[in-house]
Design an enzyme around this catalytic site. Structure first.
Site, PDB file in Angstrom:
ATOM      1  N   HIS A 134       0.842  -1.212   0.000  1.00 56.11           N
ATOM      2  CA  HIS A 134       0.000   0.000   0.000  1.00 56.11           C
ATOM      3  C   HIS A 134       0.870   1.253   0.000  1.00 56.11           C
ATOM      4  O   HIS A 134       0.616   2.205  -0.724  1.00 56.11           O
ATOM      5  CB  HIS A 134      -0.867   0.065   1.274  1.00 56.11           C
ATOM      6  N   GLN A 147      -8.760  -7.362 -10.575  1.00 58.19           N
ATOM      7  CA  GLN A 147      -9.448  -6.165 -10.061  1.00 58.19           C
ATOM      8  C   GLN A 147      -9.025  -4.929 -10.871  1.00 58.19           C
ATOM      9  O   GLN A 147      -9.862  -4.097 -11.236  1.00 58.19           O
ATOM     10  CB  GLN A 147      -9.104  -5.969  -8.592  1.00 58.19           C
TER      11      GLN A 147
END
Ligand code: PAF
Length: 280
Positions: free
Chosen positions: A37, A153
């Site tokens: 992240h 995704q």
């Protein structure tokens, strides 16, 4: 960094920043932040005036109740990590804030959602698309950053942006791995230290598949991986697929596609892990 819970207040604040000519880099997350992240956030911070991060464990993208209940949550730790990458705005809504009414949107991503994660996690990508569209509407990004670990995704989000004519750029970011090769994931937190070490086996097998690509056709290569996992009691293989990077459709012979990738989903106890690797 300011933390805002209300979608309306977030939208108003970001609207003001955009009117001042500021560009917005957005990283949507479900929290339990890790180096993967943070790599997206550093890139977003570099490429934009303002870094906006969302933390929202999106209930409608979980097809498994146990996975939703056990999903790691640690907002205070996450905030420290966000400060370290100089996040400007943390949007951390509640479920009621994001979904004041029952969700009715139904997206059709065609063949993109009929394979792999889409096939094994019914409703998952619709839930992802619904939340991401709402997050985009609230955070008004110029650029939004997604990791290639969730490669399917990423393809779905690109299609969503096309279908909805959204005025933003999707920026893909490479997979970040632990020292032993395991792809970073919030779900890794649910593994014991011993499992976490053993989970290196997933990437090692992907690397082996890549090595054997020149002497095996797709079907025997797939069988090789199935046999390898069958022989290892620590894992239960859900799928191993070889697919075209653009269409995500299975590849049955080498040579016709520009880029080919191997995709894997595997259970270690009650934790489901995914990973992928480019084969060419
Ligand atoms: O990749 C994730 O963490 C989630 O699917 C996302 C994009 C934040 C949507 O909930």
């Amino acid at each position: 960094m300011v933390t805002i819970q209300s979608p309306q207040e977030t939208l108003m604040r970001i609207n003001r920043l955009k009117k001042e000519g500021k560009s917005i880099g957005f990283v949507p997350t479900m929290g339990a932040l890790h180096e993967g992240h943070l790599s997206l956030m550093r890139k977003a911070k570099e490429e934009n005036d303002v870094l906006v991060v969302s933390i929202f464990v999106n209930p409608i993208q979980f097809n498994n109740k146990n996975d939703l209940e056990k999903y790691p949550r640690n907002l205070e730790e996450d905030k420290k990590k966000l400060e370290s990458v100089q996040c400007d705005i943390l949007f951390a809504p509640t479920v009621e804030g994001m979904y004041p009414e029952p969700v009715t949107e139904k997206y059709d991503f065609g063949e993109l959602e009929q394979v792999m994660e889409g096939a094994f996690r019914p409703g998952h990508f619709n839930g992802v698309a619904v939340v991401v569209k709402r997050l985009f509407d609230i955070t008004l990004p110029d650029r939004a950053y997604f990791g290639e670990k969730d490669f399917q995704q990423l393809a779905i989000i690109r299609r969503l942006v096309e279908m909805e004519h959204l005025p933003l750029e999707i920026v893909p970011c490479p997979i970040v791995r632990e020292e032993n090769g395991l792809a970073m994931s919030s779900r890794n937190e649910r593994l014991t230290p011993e499992q976490r070490e053993k989970a290196a086996f997933i990437y090692q097998t992907l690397q082996l598949a890549k090595k054997r690509k020149d002497d095996l056709c797709p079907s025997p290569l797939k069988q090789m991986v199935v046999n390898i996992f069958d022989a290892n009691p620590d894992f239960k293989l859900e799928y191993f697929e070889i697919a075209d990077e653009k269409t995500l459709q299975p590849v049955t012979a080498w040579g016709k596609q520009e880029n080919v990738r191997a995709f894997i989903a595997v259970w270690m106890g009650d934790v489901r892990l995914i990973d992928n690797i480019r084969l060419n």
